[in-house]
Design a protein around this motif. Structure first.
Motif, PDB file in Angstrom:
ATOM      1  N   ASP A 547       0.897  -1.286  -0.137  1.00  0.00           N
ATOM      2  CA  ASP A 547       0.316   0.366  -0.012  1.00  0.00           C
ATOM      3  C   ASP A 547       0.845   1.157  -0.330  1.00  0.00           C
ATOM      4  O   ASP A 547       1.445   1.588   0.758  1.00  0.00           O
ATOM      5  N   ALA A 548       0.909   2.117  -0.807  1.00  0.00           N
ATOM      6  CA  ALA A 548       1.343   2.793  -0.878  1.00  0.00           C
ATOM      7  C   ALA A 548       1.504   3.834  -0.048  1.00  0.00           C
ATOM      8  O   ALA A 548       1.944   4.718   0.617  1.00  0.00           O
ATOM      9  N   GLU A 549       0.420   4.298   0.702  1.00  0.00           N
ATOM     10  CA  GLU A 549       0.056   5.716   1.647  1.00  0.00           C
ATOM     11  C   GLU A 549       0.034   4.603   3.149  1.00  0.00           C
ATOM     12  O   GLU A 549       1.271   5.288   3.401  1.00  0.00           O
ATOM     13  N   TYR A 590      -6.747  -0.714   2.802  1.00  0.00           N
ATOM     14  CA  TYR A 590      -6.438  -0.601   1.995  1.00  0.00           C
ATOM     15  C   TYR A 590      -6.773   1.061   1.322  1.00  0.00           C
ATOM     16  O   TYR A 590      -7.837   1.126   0.679  1.00  0.00           O
ATOM     17  N   SER A 591      -5.842   1.976   0.864  1.00  0.00           N
ATOM     18  CA  SER A 591      -5.837   2.969   0.190  1.00  0.00           C
ATOM     19  C   SER A 591      -6.375   3.476  -1.117  1.00  0.00           C
ATOM     20  O   SER A 591      -6.966   4.669  -1.044  1.00  0.00           O
ATOM     21  N   GLY A 592      -5.627   2.273  -1.758  1.00  0.00           N
ATOM     22  CA  GLY A 592      -6.775   2.361  -3.003  1.00  0.00           C
ATOM     23  C   GLY A 592      -5.487   3.442  -3.667  1.00  0.00           C
ATOM     24  O   GLY A 592      -5.154   2.812  -4.727  1.00  0.00           O
ATOM     25  N   GLU A 593      -4.287   3.170  -3.593  1.00  0.00           N
ATOM     26  CA  GLU A 593      -3.272   3.612  -4.270  1.00  0.00           C
ATOM     27  C   GLU A 593      -2.149   2.260  -3.899  1.00  0.00           C
ATOM     28  O   GLU A 593      -1.654   2.067  -2.517  1.00  0.00           O
ATOM     29  N   TYR A 594      -1.132   1.475  -4.452  1.00  0.00           N
ATOM     30  CA  TYR A 594      -0.372   0.493  -4.476  1.00  0.00           C
ATOM     31  C   TYR A 594       1.342   0.685  -5.354  1.00  0.00           C
ATOM     32  O   TYR A 594       1.274   1.303  -6.000  1.00  0.00           O
ATOM     33  N   MET A 595       1.776   0.008  -4.849  1.00  0.00           N
ATOM     34  CA  MET A 595       3.165   0.227  -5.344  1.00  0.00           C
ATOM     35  C   MET A 595       3.529  -0.961  -5.744  1.00  0.00           C
ATOM     36  O   MET A 595       3.391  -2.000  -4.650  1.00  0.00           O
TER      37      MET A 595
END
Length: 703
Positions: A547-549, A590-595
């Motif tokens: 999760d990117a956030e 889950y923030s909705g932003e992934y990496m």
């Protein structure tokens, strides 16, 4: 793929699916023609060898005999066979319940400090006879012949063994402590209809083994969770396990993917979080106790058996677990043969002696090391936290396992304070089948990309999983390890220095390899820790989602629940949908932003133990020993030892290469262990050990 066909979830199967399924009794892991475990075969032949009966013995008081043997210097050097099988017609005639005893002759001699007379209490009266003779030379049939007062062999063994174990308060005194139990014939005992359900089979098992069912309900093989006393900062956790918070960098997590992942569960029907772990009828007894080799699970059906399995045939032939039954799951962890474990593959069903001395030389079954009590199986893995009892080489071989009194034995035993057994006895891992060493999930989803096969015949790409690398006969990585592991579990934040890369960003392979890693598992230990030993590991490297956030690793939903499920990545190739569903099942935000981030896992090398003649030699690790200098590096005097014979015998990589193994790069290696990486100033022979300062003798440079 079979698991995404519509028929897997059809409420009303097509007409052809309703036809009776032809049952199969085919052994899927048959013993290859000509396969033998040579050391065990030799021991069996020796056990049945007949010896001339010793009618007259030299009646000699034991203290005098002990003294005489010491004076004539009988000891370790006179032991012709370090391993003996206690089995013979004299013992086995009346009792078919127990198997023969594996007797470690040299180990017992070592535990008695080489005092041979402790067991060999008498000798033949014939002055030309050997000082020590086989037990069967004096002890044969009980109450037969002219020496009816003399103990029969069975009684002699039991009195000698059990009496000594009791006196020394060491060693087992129960039947099962020494003997393998022979299987009971279930053909007449098992009563089943012609085409029973798996649950009906279990109920029939439980009719006699009710307590075993209750035991199983609390076991790690059933719950996939349990205590984790060797995981730092989680030592009191009883909920660790692959069924809960454990994460890896292969398939990542079973959460939301249960129906596929639980094909190796010892139960029937675990397809989601509604599975009832209290129902004994859902225990799969056959997967562990099949002796026919024909039992197999249907991969996408939550642990249910393949419809082709002839369940009554399997149930009527159950018995102890075996390499084959254990290997059904453990050899194929990660979804394929040899994928996950660095030291376990189908090769261990019928291995060569060079592949694994215990299984290939002595025909060991898994349970002979991983002893079981009430369905709790001893042993601990670095990949999974749950522990139901520890097992270590030292449990059988002691902390001084080089039985003998030679100079080399002395130095090798001293190494055991610092070096794990497998550091020398498993110089390479996956030496017969390639294992996966790199998994890049970020490249998954390209249905048009064609997979290429590497030199091992392994494909480098799968659109559902991404990019792979494989390695056969790999050199381990070495690290200090004191038995504890640090684990990254679901919800933990990744390495604060990890940067990762976002969707759409293109990194080269080298750039991905250079990313800051998050260690999912990591050994605890250091050079200054007296409990730490140099230990070999496979390091599994991967690129996986985070999760990117929130900066925690993500659980992807990959395997579909049913044919209507479009959120699974293996259906839609949509990462967003897969992460949203996976994290919902994991009950994590889950923030909705992934990496994509880099991870490592340390997998300790435990199996594929090579025989002593193929262990690493002194020179292969200590380059400083390569030359003419001898023992005076450490000792004050220059002894006339056969130096090269001591230090240069060992793993012959040229021999392995000629046998087809991929070890060309290891031939001639003289710095096998990177001592500086482990914290030493240099080769410890030159710079000193962990707790010693060298030189003790003339130093590195001759004065």
């Amino acid at each position: 793929m079979v698991w995404v066909t519509a028929s897997a979830w059809s409420a009303a199967p097509p007409a052809e699916a309703q036809k009776p399924v032809e049952k199969s009794r085919k052994d899927l892991t048959p013993k290859p023609e000509g396969w033998v475990a040579p050391d065990q075969q030799e021991a069996e032949e020796l056990a049945r060898k007949t010896y001339p009966y010793v009618e007259k013995v030299l009646m000699e008081d034991l203290p005098l005999r002990q003294q005489r043997l010491r004076n004539i210097d009988i000891g370790f050097k006179d032991i012709k066979r370090s391993y003996i099988l206690l089995d013979s017609p004299y013992v086995d005639t009346y009792d078919k319940k127990y198997g023969p005893v594996r007797f470690m002759h040299a180990k017992h001699a070592a535990s008695l400090d080489g005092d041979c007379a402790a067991c060999h209490h008498y000798r033949p009266a014939d002055p030309e006879a050997a000082e020590t003779v086989a037990c069967r030379s004096c002890h044969q049939e009980a109450f037969s012949g002219g020496d009816q007062e003399r103990l029969g062999l069975k009684a002699a063994y039991h009195i000698q063994c059990m009496g000594c174990h009791a006196d020394m308060k060491k060693g087992p005194v129960s039947c099962e402590g020494c003997h393998a139990t022979r299987p009971v014939d279930h053909k007449e005992l098992v009563k089943l209809p012609a085409n029973p359900t798996p649950q009906e089979v279990t109920k029939e098992c439980l009719r006699c083994h009710e307590d075993a069912g209750k035991d199983m309900l609390t076991s790690a093989h059933w719950l996939w969770r349990g205590p984790s006393p060797f995981t730092t900062e989680q030592r009191k956790d009883v909920m660790s396990g692959k069924g809960t918070t454990t994460i890896n960098n292969f398939c990542i997590s079973i959460l939301s993917n249960e129906a596929r992942c639980t094909s190796c569960h010892a139960g029937y029907g675990w397809k989601d979080d509604t599975f009832d772990f209290s129902k004994t009828e859902n225990i799969d007894c056959l997967v562990c106790h099949d002796t026919t080799g024909s039992y197999v699970k249907a991969p996408p059906k939550a642990g249910m058996p393949d419809p082709k399995v002839d369940l009554p045939h399997v149930a009527q032939n159950v018995g102890p677990t075996s390499r084959s039954s254990c290997g059904t799951c453990h050899f194929s962890g990660g979804g394929g043969d040899a994928v996950k474990h660095a030291d376990m593959s189908s090769e261990l069903n019928w291995p060569s002696r060079d592949c694994d001395i215990h299984m290939g030389g002595y025909d060991f079954q898994c349970v002979e090391c991983h002893q079981t009590r009430n369905h709790k199986i001893s042993g601990r893995s670095t990949s999974a936290p749950v522990v139901e009892g520890s097992r270590a080489c030292e449990d059988c071989h002691t902390s001084a396992p080089h039985y003998g009194d030679s100079l080399l034995d002395h130095h090798l035993n001293k190494h055991c304070d610092t070096v794990g057994c497998n550091t020398c006895h498993s110089p390479v891992y996956s030496k017969c089948l390639a294992t996966k060493t790199w998994w890049d999930w970020s490249t998954a989803g390209d249905r048009d990309r064609k997979a290429q096969k590497d030199k091992y015949g392994k494909e480098d790409y799968n659109w559902m999983k991404g990019t792979f690398e494989w390695k056969e006969s790999a050199k381990p990585e070495y690290a200090w390890y004191n038995g504890f592991m640090k684990r990254h579990v679901l919800g933990d934040t990744i390495n604060p220095d990890a940067v990762g890369f976002r969707p759409g960003e293109e990194l080269t392979y080298a750039q991905k390899r250079a990313l800051v890693k998050t260690n999912i598992t990591e050994p605890i230990g250091s050079m200054k820790d007296p409990h730490s030993k140099i230990t070999p590991f496979k390091i599994m490297a991967a690129i996986q989602p985070a999760d990117a956030e929130h900066r925690h690793l993500l659980v992807p939903h990959t395997f579909p629940y049913d044919k209507e499920d479009k959120t699974a990545f293996w259906v839609s190739a949509d990462w967003q949908a897969a992460f949203e569903e996976g994290m919902k099942k994991a009950k994590l935000p889950y923030s909705g932003e992934y990496m994509w981030v880099a991870t490592n896992m340390y997998w300790r090398i435990e199996h594929e133990v090579m025989p002593k003649e193929h262990a690493l030699s002194c020179v292969q690790c200590h380059t400083s020993l390569k030359g003419d200098r001898t023992c005076d590096r450490c000792h004050q005097d220059g002894r006339n030892a056969k130096f090269r014979e001591l230090v240069e015998k060992g793993a012959d990589f040229e021999h392995l290469r000629l046998k087809g193994r991929d070890v060309g790069s290891l031939i001639g290696t003289t710095d096998y262990i990177d001592f500086k990486k482990l914290g030493y100033k240099d080769d410890p022979i030159l710079s000193g050990g962990r707790f010693k300062t060298l030189p003790l003798g003339y130093g590195a440079t001759k004065k």
